[in-house]
Scaffold this motif. Structure first.
Motif, PDB file in Angstrom:
ATOM      1  N   PHE A  23       0.826  -1.204   0.000  1.00 56.80           N
ATOM      2  CA  PHE A  23       0.000   0.000   0.000  1.00 56.80           C
ATOM      3  C   PHE A  23       0.866   1.262   0.000  1.00 56.80           C
ATOM      4  O   PHE A  23       0.516   2.259  -0.636  1.00 56.80           O
ATOM      5  CB  PHE A  23      -0.965   0.006   1.189  1.00 56.80           C
ATOM      6  CG  PHE A  23      -2.141  -0.911   0.991  1.00 56.80           C
ATOM      7  CD1 PHE A  23      -3.006  -0.718  -0.070  1.00 56.80           C
ATOM      8  CD2 PHE A  23      -2.369  -1.955   1.852  1.00 56.80           C
ATOM      9  CE1 PHE A  23      -4.098  -1.552  -0.268  1.00 56.80           C
ATOM     10  CE2 PHE A  23      -3.453  -2.798   1.677  1.00 56.80           C
ATOM     11  CZ  PHE A  23      -4.321  -2.605   0.611  1.00 56.80           C
ATOM     12  N   GLN A  24       1.987   1.213   0.677  1.00 51.92           N
ATOM     13  CA  GLN A  24       2.917   2.345   0.640  1.00 51.92           C
ATOM     14  C   GLN A  24       3.458   2.546  -0.773  1.00 51.92           C
ATOM     15  O   GLN A  24       3.594   3.671  -1.246  1.00 51.92           O
ATOM     16  CB  GLN A  24       4.074   2.110   1.621  1.00 51.92           C
ATOM     17  CG  GLN A  24       5.122   3.190   1.609  1.00 51.92           C
ATOM     18  CD  GLN A  24       4.623   4.483   2.184  1.00 51.92           C
ATOM     19  OE1 GLN A  24       3.750   4.483   3.039  1.00 51.92           O
ATOM     20  NE2 GLN A  24       5.171   5.573   1.720  1.00 51.92           N
ATOM     21  N   GLY A  25       3.757   1.447  -1.460  1.00 52.25           N
ATOM     22  CA  GLY A  25       4.230   1.537  -2.844  1.00 52.25           C
ATOM     23  C   GLY A  25       3.166   2.087  -3.784  1.00 52.25           C
ATOM     24  O   GLY A  25       3.465   2.889  -4.671  1.00 52.25           O
ATOM     25  N   ILE A  67       8.926  -0.979  -3.773  1.00 49.49           N
ATOM     26  CA  ILE A  67       8.846   0.468  -3.973  1.00 49.49           C
ATOM     27  C   ILE A  67       8.459   1.154  -2.672  1.00 49.49           C
ATOM     28  O   ILE A  67       8.997   2.203  -2.321  1.00 49.49           O
ATOM     29  CB  ILE A  67       7.848   0.801  -5.103  1.00 49.49           C
ATOM     30  CG1 ILE A  67       8.418   0.349  -6.453  1.00 49.49           C
ATOM     31  CG2 ILE A  67       7.519   2.287  -5.144  1.00 49.49           C
ATOM     32  CD1 ILE A  67       7.437   0.434  -7.597  1.00 49.49           C
ATOM     33  N   GLY A  68       7.530   0.553  -1.935  1.00 45.98           N
ATOM     34  CA  GLY A  68       7.129   1.122  -0.650  1.00 45.98           C
ATOM     35  C   GLY A  68       8.265   1.144   0.351  1.00 45.98           C
ATOM     36  O   GLY A  68       8.441   2.127   1.085  1.00 45.98           O
ATOM     37  N   MET A  69       9.052   0.080   0.408  1.00 42.00           N
ATOM     38  CA  MET A  69      10.179   0.056   1.346  1.00 42.00           C
ATOM     39  C   MET A  69      11.247   1.072   0.953  1.00 42.00           C
ATOM     40  O   MET A  69      11.800   1.747   1.816  1.00 42.00           O
ATOM     41  CB  MET A  69      10.775  -1.347   1.410  1.00 42.00           C
ATOM     42  CG  MET A  69       9.946  -2.310   2.223  1.00 42.00           C
ATOM     43  SD  MET A  69      10.767  -3.859   2.539  1.00 42.00           S
ATOM     44  CE  MET A  69      10.523  -4.678   0.985  1.00 42.00           C
ATOM     45  N   VAL A  70      11.518   1.185  -0.338  1.00 35.66           N
ATOM     46  CA  VAL A  70      12.506   2.170  -0.787  1.00 35.66           C
ATOM     47  C   VAL A  70      12.015   3.578  -0.476  1.00 35.66           C
ATOM     48  O   VAL A  70      12.793   4.441  -0.057  1.00 35.66           O
ATOM     49  CB  VAL A  70      12.799   1.988  -2.296  1.00 35.66           C
ATOM     50  CG1 VAL A  70      13.567   3.162  -2.861  1.00 35.66           C
ATOM     51  CG2 VAL A  70      13.542   0.691  -2.528  1.00 35.66           C
ATOM     52  N   ASP A  71      10.717   3.825  -0.653  1.00 39.28           N
ATOM     53  CA  ASP A  71      10.159   5.136  -0.353  1.00 39.28           C
ATOM     54  C   ASP A  71      10.316   5.476   1.126  1.00 39.28           C
ATOM     55  O   ASP A  71      10.633   6.615   1.473  1.00 39.28           O
ATOM     56  CB  ASP A  71       8.684   5.175  -0.750  1.00 39.28           C
ATOM     57  CG  ASP A  71       8.064   6.532  -0.490  1.00 39.28           C
ATOM     58  OD1 ASP A  71       8.604   7.525  -1.001  1.00 39.28           O
ATOM     59  OD2 ASP A  71       7.060   6.594   0.228  1.00 39.28           O
ATOM     60  N   ILE A  72      10.122   4.499   1.977  1.00 42.29           N
ATOM     61  CA  ILE A  72      10.283   4.743   3.412  1.00 42.29           C
ATOM     62  C   ILE A  72      11.748   5.040   3.740  1.00 42.29           C
ATOM     63  O   ILE A  72      12.051   5.940   4.520  1.00 42.29           O
ATOM     64  CB  ILE A  72       9.768   3.535   4.217  1.00 42.29           C
ATOM     65  CG1 ILE A  72       8.245   3.462   4.114  1.00 42.29           C
ATOM     66  CG2 ILE A  72      10.194   3.633   5.672  1.00 42.29           C
ATOM     67  CD1 ILE A  72       7.662   2.201   4.689  1.00 42.29           C
ATOM     68  N   TRP A  73      12.669   4.292   3.139  1.00 40.18           N
ATOM     69  CA  TRP A  73      14.086   4.482   3.442  1.00 40.18           C
ATOM     70  C   TRP A  73      14.629   5.785   2.865  1.00 40.18           C
ATOM     71  O   TRP A  73      15.379   6.497   3.512  1.00 40.18           O
ATOM     72  CB  TRP A  73      14.914   3.318   2.895  1.00 40.18           C
ATOM     73  CG  TRP A  73      14.728   2.045   3.644  1.00 40.18           C
ATOM     74  CD1 TRP A  73      14.326   1.921   4.942  1.00 40.18           C
ATOM     75  CD2 TRP A  73      14.921   0.737   3.149  1.00 40.18           C
ATOM     76  NE1 TRP A  73      14.251   0.599   5.268  1.00 40.18           N
ATOM     77  CE2 TRP A  73      14.616  -0.153   4.195  1.00 40.18           C
ATOM     78  CE3 TRP A  73      15.308   0.223   1.929  1.00 40.18           C
ATOM     79  CZ2 TRP A  73      14.702  -1.529   4.045  1.00 40.18           C
ATOM     80  CZ3 TRP A  73      15.391  -1.145   1.792  1.00 40.18           C
ATOM     81  CH2 TRP A  73      15.091  -2.004   2.841  1.00 40.18           C
ATOM     82  N   VAL A  74      14.268   6.099   1.631  1.00 43.33           N
ATOM     83  CA  VAL A  74      14.837   7.256   0.947  1.00 43.33           C
ATOM     84  C   VAL A  74      14.083   8.534   1.293  1.00 43.33           C
ATOM     85  O   VAL A  74      14.664   9.608   1.347  1.00 43.33           O
ATOM     86  CB  VAL A  74      14.863   7.013  -0.581  1.00 43.33           C
ATOM     87  CG1 VAL A  74      15.365   8.228  -1.318  1.00 43.33           C
ATOM     88  CG2 VAL A  74      15.700   5.799  -0.911  1.00 43.33           C
ATOM     89  N   ARG A  75      12.800   8.410   1.503  1.00 43.58           N
ATOM     90  CA  ARG A  75      11.928   9.524   1.868  1.00 43.58           C
ATOM     91  C   ARG A  75      11.965  10.638   0.832  1.00 43.58           C
ATOM     92  O   ARG A  75      12.331  11.771   1.109  1.00 43.58           O
ATOM     93  CB  ARG A  75      12.254  10.052   3.251  1.00 43.58           C
ATOM     94  CG  ARG A  75      12.034   8.992   4.306  1.00 43.58           C
ATOM     95  CD  ARG A  75      12.029   9.503   5.692  1.00 43.58           C
ATOM     96  NE  ARG A  75      11.231  10.681   5.889  1.00 43.58           N
ATOM     97  CZ  ARG A  75      10.032  10.682   6.433  1.00 43.58           C
ATOM     98  NH1 ARG A  75       9.481   9.577   6.796  1.00 43.58           N
ATOM     99  NH2 ARG A  75       9.390  11.811   6.610  1.00 43.58           N
TER     100      ARG A  75
END
Length: 76
Positions: free
Chosen positions: A17-19, A57-65
Motif C-alpha cells: 500500500f505504501q508503494g 517500492i514502498g520500502m525504498v520510499d520509506i528508506w529514501v523519503r
C-alpha cells in the motif's frame, strides 16, 4: 514457522500500500496521464509478482523519503 509466514504477508501488504501511494504521488507530482495508474492496477490484478514490486517500492520510499522534497507535502 506459520507465524513468520503470516507476519511476512502482513508486512508485504503494508509496504504494498505504501508503494501504491508512492506511485500515485509520482503520477500526481509529475502530472502524468492516468493511464499509468490504470496500467499499475491492471498489472496488480493479473500479475501477483507485481505486489512484491509495489512492496519494494514502498520500502525504498520509506528508506529514501522522497516525499520531503515534494512541495506542499505535510511529511517533513
Amino acid at each position: 514457522q506459520w507465524q513468520v509466514r503470516n507476519l511476512l504477508i502482513v508486512l508485504i501488504v503494508v509496504h504494498m500500500f505504501q508503494g501504491i501511494a508512492s506511485v500515485h504521488r509520482i503520477v500526481f507530482t509529475r502530472k502524468l496521464s492516468s493511464i499509468w495508474l490504470i496500467a499499475m492496477y491492471s498489472f496488480l490484478m493479473f500479475l501477483p509478482q507485481m505486489a512484491l514490486l509495489m512492496a519494494c517500492i514502498g520500502m525504498v520510499d520509506i528508506w529514501v523519503r522522497h516525499r520531503k522534497s515534494v512541495p506542499g507535502d505535510p511529511v517533513k
